[in-house]
Design a protein around this motif. Structure first.
Motif, PDB file in Angstrom:
ATOM      1  N   VAL A 212       0.838  -1.204   0.000  1.00  0.00           N
ATOM      2  CA  VAL A 212       0.000   0.000   0.000  1.00  0.00           C
ATOM      3  C   VAL A 212       0.871   1.252   0.000  1.00  0.00           C
ATOM      4  CG1 VAL A 212      -1.701   1.309   1.323  1.00  0.00           C
ATOM      5  CG2 VAL A 212      -1.971  -1.146   1.035  1.00  0.00           C
ATOM      6  N   ALA A 213       1.983   1.234   0.723  1.00  0.00           N
ATOM      7  CA  ALA A 213       2.898   2.384   0.714  1.00  0.00           C
ATOM      8  C   ALA A 213       3.454   2.614  -0.685  1.00  0.00           C
ATOM      9  CB  ALA A 213       4.028   2.173   1.712  1.00  0.00           C
ATOM     10  N   ALA A 214       3.772   1.549  -1.403  1.00  0.00           N
ATOM     11  CA  ALA A 214       4.255   1.688  -2.778  1.00  0.00           C
ATOM     12  C   ALA A 214       3.162   2.244  -3.683  1.00  0.00           C
ATOM     13  CB  ALA A 214       4.739   0.333  -3.300  1.00  0.00           C
ATOM     14  N   GLU A 215       1.920   1.841  -3.455  1.00  0.00           N
ATOM     15  CA  GLU A 215       0.818   2.383  -4.243  1.00  0.00           C
ATOM     16  C   GLU A 215       0.605   3.859  -3.944  1.00  0.00           C
ATOM     17  OE1 GLU A 215      -2.608  -0.003  -3.481  1.00  0.00           O
ATOM     18  OE2 GLU A 215      -1.946  -1.621  -4.808  1.00  0.00           O
ATOM     19  N   VAL A 216       0.797   4.255  -2.686  1.00  0.00           N
ATOM     20  CA  VAL A 216       0.653   5.678  -2.336  1.00  0.00           C
ATOM     21  C   VAL A 216       1.744   6.494  -3.030  1.00  0.00           C
ATOM     22  CG1 VAL A 216       0.866   7.329  -0.433  1.00  0.00           C
ATOM     23  CG2 VAL A 216      -0.551   5.301  -0.164  1.00  0.00           C
ATOM     24  N   ILE A 217       2.953   5.955  -3.094  1.00  0.00           N
ATOM     25  CA  ILE A 217       4.054   6.674  -3.739  1.00  0.00           C
ATOM     26  C   ILE A 217       3.873   6.713  -5.251  1.00  0.00           C
ATOM     27  CG2 ILE A 217       6.542   6.605  -4.205  1.00  0.00           C
ATOM     28  CD1 ILE A 217       6.867   5.472  -1.353  1.00  0.00           C
ATOM     29  N   GLY A 218       3.536   5.574  -5.844  1.00  0.00           N
ATOM     30  CA  GLY A 218       3.416   5.493  -7.294  1.00  0.00           C
ATOM     31  C   GLY A 218       2.091   5.992  -7.838  1.00  0.00           C
ATOM     32  N   ILE A 219       1.057   5.958  -7.038  1.00  0.00           N
ATOM     33  CA  ILE A 219      -0.299   6.368  -7.369  1.00  0.00           C
ATOM     34  C   ILE A 219      -0.784   5.764  -8.694  1.00  0.00           C
ATOM     35  CG2 ILE A 219      -1.911   8.299  -7.516  1.00  0.00           C
ATOM     36  CD1 ILE A 219       0.099  10.013  -6.065  1.00  0.00           C
ATOM     37  N   PRO A 220      -0.839   4.418  -8.797  1.00  0.00           N
ATOM     38  CA  PRO A 220      -1.439   3.814  -9.990  1.00  0.00           C
ATOM     39  C   PRO A 220      -2.957   3.995  -9.950  1.00  0.00           C
ATOM     40  CG  PRO A 220      -0.793   2.112  -8.460  1.00  0.00           C
ATOM     41  CD  PRO A 220      -0.319   3.412  -7.889  1.00  0.00           C
ATOM     42  N   ALA A 221      -3.540   4.172 -11.108  1.00  0.00           N
ATOM     43  CA  ALA A 221      -4.978   4.450 -11.194  1.00  0.00           C
ATOM     44  C   ALA A 221      -5.788   3.259 -10.688  1.00  0.00           C
ATOM     45  CB  ALA A 221      -5.357   4.765 -12.626  1.00  0.00           C
ATOM     46  N   GLY A 222      -6.792   3.560  -9.848  1.00  0.00           N
ATOM     47  CA  GLY A 222      -7.712   2.551  -9.379  1.00  0.00           C
ATOM     48  C   GLY A 222      -7.213   1.683  -8.239  1.00  0.00           C
ATOM     49  N   SER A 223      -6.119   2.031  -7.610  1.00  0.00           N
ATOM     50  CA  SER A 223      -5.571   1.194  -6.537  1.00  0.00           C
ATOM     51  C   SER A 223      -6.055   1.683  -5.165  1.00  0.00           C
ATOM     52  CB  SER A 223      -4.046   1.205  -6.574  1.00  0.00           C
ATOM     53  OG  SER A 223      -3.569   2.491  -6.245  1.00  0.00           O
ATOM     54  N   ILE A 224      -5.893   0.829  -4.182  1.00  0.00           N
ATOM     55  CA  ILE A 224      -6.242   1.200  -2.815  1.00  0.00           C
ATOM     56  C   ILE A 224      -5.345   2.342  -2.333  1.00  0.00           C
ATOM     57  CG2 ILE A 224      -6.281   0.404  -0.417  1.00  0.00           C
ATOM     58  CD1 ILE A 224      -7.072  -2.327  -1.423  1.00  0.00           C
ATOM     59  N   GLY A 225      -4.074   2.280  -2.701  1.00  0.00           N
ATOM     60  CA  GLY A 225      -3.147   3.346  -2.313  1.00  0.00           C
ATOM     61  C   GLY A 225      -3.540   4.696  -2.882  1.00  0.00           C
ATOM     62  N   GLU A 226      -4.031   4.701  -4.117  1.00  0.00           N
ATOM     63  CA  GLU A 226      -4.483   5.961  -4.716  1.00  0.00           C
ATOM     64  C   GLU A 226      -5.677   6.511  -3.958  1.00  0.00           C
ATOM     65  OE1 GLU A 226      -6.346   7.713  -8.853  1.00  0.00           O
ATOM     66  OE2 GLU A 226      -6.652   5.613  -8.299  1.00  0.00           O
ATOM     67  N   ARG A 227      -6.635   5.656  -3.652  1.00  0.00           N
ATOM     68  CA  ARG A 227      -7.831   6.093  -2.906  1.00  0.00           C
ATOM     69  C   ARG A 227      -7.450   6.591  -1.514  1.00  0.00           C
ATOM     70  NH1 ARG A 227     -11.090   6.357  -7.182  1.00  0.00           N
ATOM     71  NH2 ARG A 227     -11.331   4.329  -8.150  1.00  0.00           N
ATOM     72  N   LEU A 228      -6.524   5.926  -0.871  1.00  0.00           N
ATOM     73  CA  LEU A 228      -6.066   6.341   0.446  1.00  0.00           C
ATOM     74  C   LEU A 228      -5.376   7.708   0.371  1.00  0.00           C
ATOM     75  CD1 LEU A 228      -5.783   5.210   3.412  1.00  0.00           C
ATOM     76  CD2 LEU A 228      -3.514   4.478   2.732  1.00  0.00           C
ATOM     77  N   TYR A 229      -4.536   7.884  -0.633  1.00  0.00           N
ATOM     78  CA  TYR A 229      -3.821   9.149  -0.815  1.00  0.00           C
ATOM     79  C   TYR A 229      -4.783  10.289  -1.113  1.00  0.00           C
ATOM     80  CZ  TYR A 229      -0.396  12.483  -2.588  1.00  0.00           C
ATOM     81  OH  TYR A 229       0.363  13.596  -2.804  1.00  0.00           O
ATOM     82  N   GLU A 230      -5.761  10.048  -1.987  1.00  0.00           N
ATOM     83  CA  GLU A 230      -6.738  11.089  -2.305  1.00  0.00           C
ATOM     84  C   GLU A 230      -7.568  11.466  -1.087  1.00  0.00           C
ATOM     85  OE1 GLU A 230      -9.036   9.742  -5.601  1.00  0.00           O
ATOM     86  OE2 GLU A 230      -7.432  10.139  -7.052  1.00  0.00           O
ATOM     87  N   ALA A 231      -7.949  10.494  -0.292  1.00  0.00           N
ATOM     88  CA  ALA A 231      -8.712  10.780   0.922  1.00  0.00           C
ATOM     89  C   ALA A 231      -7.884  11.608   1.889  1.00  0.00           C
ATOM     90  CB  ALA A 231      -9.161   9.476   1.578  1.00  0.00           C
ATOM     91  N   LYS A 232      -6.587  11.353   1.938  1.00  0.00           N
ATOM     92  CA  LYS A 232      -5.710  12.126   2.825  1.00  0.00           C
ATOM     93  C   LYS A 232      -5.529  13.546   2.311  1.00  0.00           C
ATOM     94  CE  LYS A 232      -1.082  12.402   3.248  1.00  0.00           C
ATOM     95  NZ  LYS A 232       0.258  11.951   3.068  1.00  0.00           N
ATOM     96  N   ILE A 233      -5.292  13.691   1.021  1.00  0.00           N
ATOM     97  CA  ILE A 233      -5.037  15.015   0.442  1.00  0.00           C
ATOM     98  C   ILE A 233      -6.264  15.913   0.532  1.00  0.00           C
ATOM     99  CG2 ILE A 233      -4.537  16.216  -1.743  1.00  0.00           C
ATOM    100  CD1 ILE A 233      -2.120  14.973  -0.425  1.00  0.00           C
ATOM    101  N   TYR A 234      -7.440  15.354   0.229  1.00  0.00           N
ATOM    102  CA  TYR A 234      -8.668  16.152   0.212  1.00  0.00           C
ATOM    103  C   TYR A 234      -9.382  16.176   1.555  1.00  0.00           C
ATOM    104  CZ  TYR A 234      -7.881  16.110  -4.778  1.00  0.00           C
ATOM    105  OH  TYR A 234      -7.322  16.253  -6.018  1.00  0.00           O
TER     106      TYR A 234
END
Length: 98
Positions: free
Chosen positions: A41-63
């Motif tokens: 999940v940390a790698a997904e947050v860093i890389g932000i691939p479309a449609g991943s759990i990491g991307e959704r987590l990062y967007e929820a944190k940013i917004y």
């Protein structure tokens, strides 16, 4: 003792050596599976691939979407626990086979 009673190598490995190392192997698998999910999940947050759990987590944190952030965090924890339980169940079944 195995030499004295001329126990074959296969049985010696299975019943003496593996039986002593299995608890340590199981504990190592349990710990590494938890770290695997965190690292993934940390790698997904860093890389932000479309449609991943990491991307959704990062967007929820940013917004500042706190309910979404907690929901995704809970989902990650539940996936991690579920995957660990299933994997350890399989390991336990393989170990019990004689």
């Amino acid at each position: 003792m195995a030499d004295v009673f001329k126990v074959p190598l296969g049985k010696r490995i299975w019943y003496i050596y593996l039986s002593e190392t299995m608890p340590y192997l199981r504990a190592a698998c349990s710990i590494s599976l938890g770290l695997c999910w965190k690292a993934g999940v940390a790698a997904e947050v860093i890389g932000i691939p479309a449609g991943s759990i990491g991307e959704r987590l990062y967007e929820a944190k940013i917004y500042l979407q706190t309910p979404d952030l907690f929901a995704w965090t809970l989902a990650i924890i539940l996936f991690s626990i579920g995957f660990e339980k299933i994997f350890l169940f399989i390991i336990d079944r393989v170990i019990k086979v004689e």
